[in-house]
Design an enzyme around this catalytic site. Structure first.
Site, PDB file in Angstrom:
ATOM      1  N   HIS A 260       0.854  -1.199   0.000  1.00 18.92           N
ATOM      2  CA  HIS A 260       0.000   0.000   0.000  1.00 18.92           C
ATOM      3  C   HIS A 260       0.885   1.243   0.000  1.00 18.92           C
ATOM      4  O   HIS A 260       1.957   1.253   0.583  1.00 18.92           O
ATOM      5  CB  HIS A 260      -0.963   0.020   1.196  1.00 18.92           C
ATOM      6  CG  HIS A 260      -0.301  -0.212   2.512  1.00 18.92           C
ATOM      7  ND1 HIS A 260       0.064  -1.466   2.951  1.00 18.92           N
ATOM      8  CD2 HIS A 260       0.073   0.651   3.489  1.00 18.92           C
ATOM      9  CE1 HIS A 260       0.632  -1.360   4.129  1.00 18.92           C
ATOM     10  NE2 HIS A 260       0.659  -0.088   4.487  1.00 18.92           N
TER      11      HIS A 260
ATOM     12  N   HIS B 200       1.020   5.141   1.087  1.00 18.68           N
ATOM     13  CA  HIS B 200       0.418   6.164   1.949  1.00 18.68           C
ATOM     14  C   HIS B 200       0.520   7.535   1.292  1.00 18.68           C
ATOM     15  O   HIS B 200       1.575   7.890   0.750  1.00 18.68           O
ATOM     16  CB  HIS B 200       1.190   6.301   3.265  1.00 18.68           C
ATOM     17  CG  HIS B 200       1.128   5.140   4.193  1.00 18.68           C
ATOM     18  ND1 HIS B 200       0.288   5.101   5.280  1.00 18.68           N
ATOM     19  CD2 HIS B 200       1.819   3.973   4.221  1.00 18.68           C
ATOM     20  CE1 HIS B 200       0.475   3.975   5.952  1.00 18.68           C
ATOM     21  NE2 HIS B 200       1.404   3.266   5.327  1.00 18.68           N
TER      22      HIS B 200
END
Ligand code: AMP
Ligand code: ZN
Length: 138
Positions: free
Chosen positions: A101, A103
């Site tokens: 992922h 950010h």
């Protein structure tokens, strides 16, 4: 491929609801449940990759390309003064959810978020050798 026990696989594929400003067939954007600041967003691929060492470069490329658009939208909406793009890989690097992922952390003047490290001192000779050795692996 999805991974059965992975919370981000479930969120990215809609099995667990999330606050999501955007998704397409390849990735989903969610707002972090424990944000560093208001507007802290994560981009998750729908396919499971543990980290940057596993993700397909093309998928990562499209995620990072979209991040440029998302960053502007978050900036406009939150009025943030700046933004950190951050991507942790491995426990030692602070990764707590083992599904790749990216950010996007909006930053506000005077906020309490810290993302700094003590600057080291490069060994110039070693850096030259290291650069050559890395180059051979690319
Ligand atoms: P990292 O430490 O880079 O692995 O980041 C994991 C991030 O996921 C943290 O910022 C968490 O707050 C966030 N997070 C964990 N579970 C959820 C969830 N269910 N929904 C949204 N964000 C989450
Ligand atoms: Zn996953």
């Amino acid at each position: 491929m999805k991974k059965d026990d992975c919370i981000f696989c479930k969120i990215a594929n809609g099995e667990i609801p999330s606050a999501s400003p955007y998704e397409n067939e390849e990735f989903k954007v969610i707002l972090d449940v424990a944000p560093a600041n208001r507007g802290h967003a994560l981009i998750l691929p729908k396919e499971h990759f543990d980290n940057v060492f596993e993700i397909e470069p093309e998928t990562a490329g499209r995620i990072f390309a979209f991040a440029t658009k998302l960053a502007k939208a978050i900036k406009e909406e939150t009025g943030c003064d700046g933004m950190n793009l951050l991507q942790n890989n491995g426990e030692v690097a602070g990764q707590t959810v083992n599904h790749f992922h990216l950010h996007l952390v909006p930053r506000f003047k005077g906020d309490a978020v810290t993302m700094t490290w003590k600057q080291g001192e490069a060994d110039a000779e070693d850096n030259v050798k290291l650069a050559e050795n890395i180059a051979k692996r690319l």
